[in-house]
Design a protein around this motif. Structure first.
Motif, short mmCIF file in Angstrom:
data_model
loop_
_atom_site.label_atom_id
_atom_site.label_comp_id
_atom_site.label_asym_id
_atom_site.label_seq_id
_atom_site.Cartn_x
_atom_site.Cartn_y
_atom_site.Cartn_z
N PRO A 161 0.56 -1.08 0.34
CA PRO A 161 0.14 0.29 -0.11
C PRO A 161 0.81 1.44 -0.02
N LEU A 162 0.04 2.30 -0.14
CA LEU A 162 0.83 3.95 -0.58
C LEU A 162 0.29 4.30 0.20
N MET A 163 0.54 5.20 0.83
CA MET A 163 -0.05 5.74 2.22
C MET A 163 0.43 6.86 2.78
N THR A 164 -0.09 7.73 2.87
CA THR A 164 0.16 9.41 3.54
C THR A 164 -0.63 9.88 4.81
N ASP A 165 0.07 10.05 6.50
CA ASP A 165 -0.36 10.05 7.09
C ASP A 165 -1.42 11.47 6.76
N ARG B 37 -0.60 14.74 4.42
CA ARG B 37 -1.19 15.31 2.81
C ARG B 37 -1.36 16.29 1.56
N LYS B 38 -1.10 15.67 0.64
CA LYS B 38 -1.02 17.34 -0.32
C LYS B 38 0.23 17.77 -0.06
N GLN B 39 1.58 17.21 -0.11
CA GLN B 39 2.78 17.62 0.22
C GLN B 39 4.01 16.84 -0.70
N GLY B 40 3.49 16.22 -1.03
CA GLY B 40 4.34 15.66 -2.51
C GLY B 40 5.15 14.43 -1.73
N ALA B 41 4.77 14.16 -0.62
CA ALA B 41 5.20 12.73 -0.44
C ALA B 41 4.77 11.37 -1.16
N GLY B 42 3.50 11.12 -1.23
CA GLY B 42 3.48 10.59 -2.20
C GLY B 42 3.81 10.24 -3.23
N ARG B 43 3.84 11.24 -4.02
CA ARG B 43 4.36 11.08 -5.28
C ARG B 43 5.62 10.71 -5.15
N ALA B 44 6.29 11.59 -4.06
CA ALA B 44 8.12 11.24 -4.30
C ALA B 44 8.08 9.67 -3.92
N GLY C 94 -4.97 0.63 -8.25
CA GLY C 94 -5.47 2.25 -7.66
C GLY C 94 -5.88 3.49 -9.18
N ASP C 95 -6.41 4.14 -8.11
CA ASP C 95 -6.66 5.74 -9.16
C ASP C 95 -5.91 6.16 -10.21
N PHE C 96 -6.68 5.85 -11.31
CA PHE C 96 -5.80 5.92 -12.71
C PHE C 96 -5.22 7.59 -12.44
N ALA C 97 -6.12 9.14 -11.40
CA ALA C 97 -6.18 9.52 -12.19
C ALA C 97 -5.35 10.48 -11.59
N TYR C 98 -4.70 9.88 -10.36
CA TYR C 98 -3.82 9.86 -9.35
C TYR C 98 -2.65 8.87 -9.73
N TYR C 99 -2.05 8.07 -10.92
CA TYR C 99 -1.21 7.60 -10.82
C TYR C 99 -0.33 8.08 -12.48
C1 COA Z 1 -3.20 8.62 -2.35
C2 COA Z 1 -2.22 9.22 -1.28
C3 COA Z 1 -1.46 8.44 -0.79
C4 COA Z 1 -1.48 10.83 -1.60
O1 COA Z 1 -0.77 11.43 -0.48
P1 COA Z 1 0.06 12.31 -0.50
O2 COA Z 1 1.32 12.01 -0.48
O3 COA Z 1 -1.12 13.37 -0.52
O4 COA Z 1 0.09 12.42 -2.34
P2 COA Z 1 0.78 13.89 -3.00
O5 COA Z 1 0.94 14.86 -2.47
O6 COA Z 1 2.16 13.41 -4.07
O7 COA Z 1 -0.17 14.05 -4.09
C5 COA Z 1 -1.29 15.02 -3.56
C6 COA Z 1 -2.26 15.01 -4.85
O8 COA Z 1 -2.75 13.93 -5.51
C7 COA Z 1 -4.73 14.34 -5.47
N1 COA Z 1 -4.69 12.94 -4.93
C8 COA Z 1 -4.72 12.69 -4.39
N2 COA Z 1 -5.67 11.25 -4.09
C9 COA Z 1 -5.86 11.31 -5.52
C10 COA Z 1 -6.91 10.49 -6.18
N3 COA Z 1 -7.69 8.79 -5.15
N4 COA Z 1 -7.05 10.47 -7.21
C11 COA Z 1 -6.78 11.38 -7.74
N5 COA Z 1 -6.02 12.22 -7.02
C12 COA Z 1 -5.39 12.62 -5.77
C13 COA Z 1 -4.10 15.35 -4.26
O9 COA Z 1 -5.74 16.22 -4.77
C14 COA Z 1 -3.83 16.18 -4.95
O10 COA Z 1 -3.70 17.52 -5.52
P3 COA Z 1 -2.97 18.64 -5.76
O11 COA Z 1 -1.34 18.38 -6.30
O12 COA Z 1 -3.46 19.18 -7.25
O13 COA Z 1 -3.53 19.16 -4.63
C15 COA Z 1 -3.01 9.55 -0.17
O14 COA Z 1 -4.12 9.76 -0.04
C16 COA Z 1 -3.90 8.03 1.20
O15 COA Z 1 -3.07 7.98 1.70
N6 COA Z 1 -5.28 7.56 0.59
C17 COA Z 1 -5.78 6.84 1.10
C18 COA Z 1 -4.81 6.10 0.92
C19 COA Z 1 -4.53 5.47 -0.94
O16 COA Z 1 -5.98 5.59 -1.14
N7 COA Z 1 -4.11 5.03 -1.50
C20 COA Z 1 -4.18 5.23 -2.64
C21 COA Z 1 -4.08 3.09 -2.53
S1 COA Z 1 -3.59 2.93 -4.06
#
Ligand code: COA
Length: 179
Positions: A92-96, A100-107, A129-134
């Motif tokens: 799993p990828l998870m951010t506290d 959130r929204k500080q770039g930790a997940g992407r990094a 996972g979510d296509f929009a995020y990845y």
């Molecule tokens: C998904 C998750 C890991 C993102 O972590 P994060 O550290 O906040 O991510 P980042 O800071 O790198 O990116 C944040 C951006 O992604 C967007 N984003 C977050 N979750 C998203 C999703 N499910 N779909 C599309 N965009 C998403 C945010 O709105 C934000 O957008 P912005 O940069 O325009 O403000 C975090 O929201 C999380 O832990 N969610 C619960 C667990 C989860 O769903 N994990 C992924 C499973 S595949």
């Protein structure tokens, strides 16, 4: 002319504020608590969780992102094969929520993908996972229902990242341990 007011608290940490390190056993309880917060009681039924029940995560690919020295996010990778090709399952990828929204997940995603694809014999990183995020991180959809998980999965959420441009359309088979 009035002086510029100070910038609001930064929402995107500077590279110096965000650091990535390997997970240690001391992180286990924090990761488990974050898992519960992130995915709730349904977490044990998820297809990716079921893969991880069968195949151990790779401790060399389990990373923590810290923001200003505090644990902010976690990622793990599981060594898998699909159709006789070796790769990794990301998650799993998870951010506290506080970070959130500080770039930790992407990094973290970029870090583990780069490391994995540098490794000899590793051809892809797969995830559910979510296509929009990845998608901005280089993930594309796989062929519908081509990849079988040990549990139901929404085929539109099965995404792959690979240097091979044909991987998304050709990768097919059960998710199994490395060949
Ligand atoms: C998904 C998750 C890991 C993102 O972590 P994060 O550290 O906040 O991510 P980042 O800071 O790198 O990116 C944040 C951006 O992604 C967007 N984003 C977050 N979750 C998203 C999703 N499910 N779909 C599309 N965009 C998403 C945010 O709105 C934000 O957008 P912005 O940069 O325009 O403000 C975090 O929201 C999380 O832990 N969610 C619960 C667990 C989860 O769903 N994990 C992924 C499973 S595949």
């Amino acid at each position: 002319m009035t002086a510029l007011s100070p910038l609001p608290a930064a929402t995107v940490p500077t590279p110096a504020a965000l650091s990535i390190r390997l997970e240690t056993p001391d992180d286990d309880a924090w990761i488990e608590a974050l898992h519960e917060v992130s995915f709730g009681p349904g977490r044990f039924a998820r297809a990716a969780f079921r893969v991880r029940e069968r195949i151990a995560v790779d401790p060399e690919f389990s990373y923590i992102a810290e923001i200003k020295g505090e644990r902010a996010a976690s990622v793990r990778m599981t060594p898998i094969s699909v159709g006789g090709i070796n790769g990794y399952l990301l998650g799993p990828l998870m951010t506290d929520p506080e970070f959130r929204k500080q770039g930790a997940g992407r990094a973290l995603v970029r870090h583990v993908c780069d490391l994995a694809l540098e490794r000899e014999g590793i051809a892809f990183v797969l995830l559910v996972g979510d296509f929009a995020y990845y998608s901005p991180l280089g993930f594309v959809r796989t062929a519908p229902s081509a990849i079988t998980f040990p549990g139901p999965v929404d085929p539109t959420r099965v995404l792959v990242h690979s240097p091979d441009p044909h991987m998304a359309e050709t990768l097919a088979g059960d998710v199994l341990p490395w060949v």
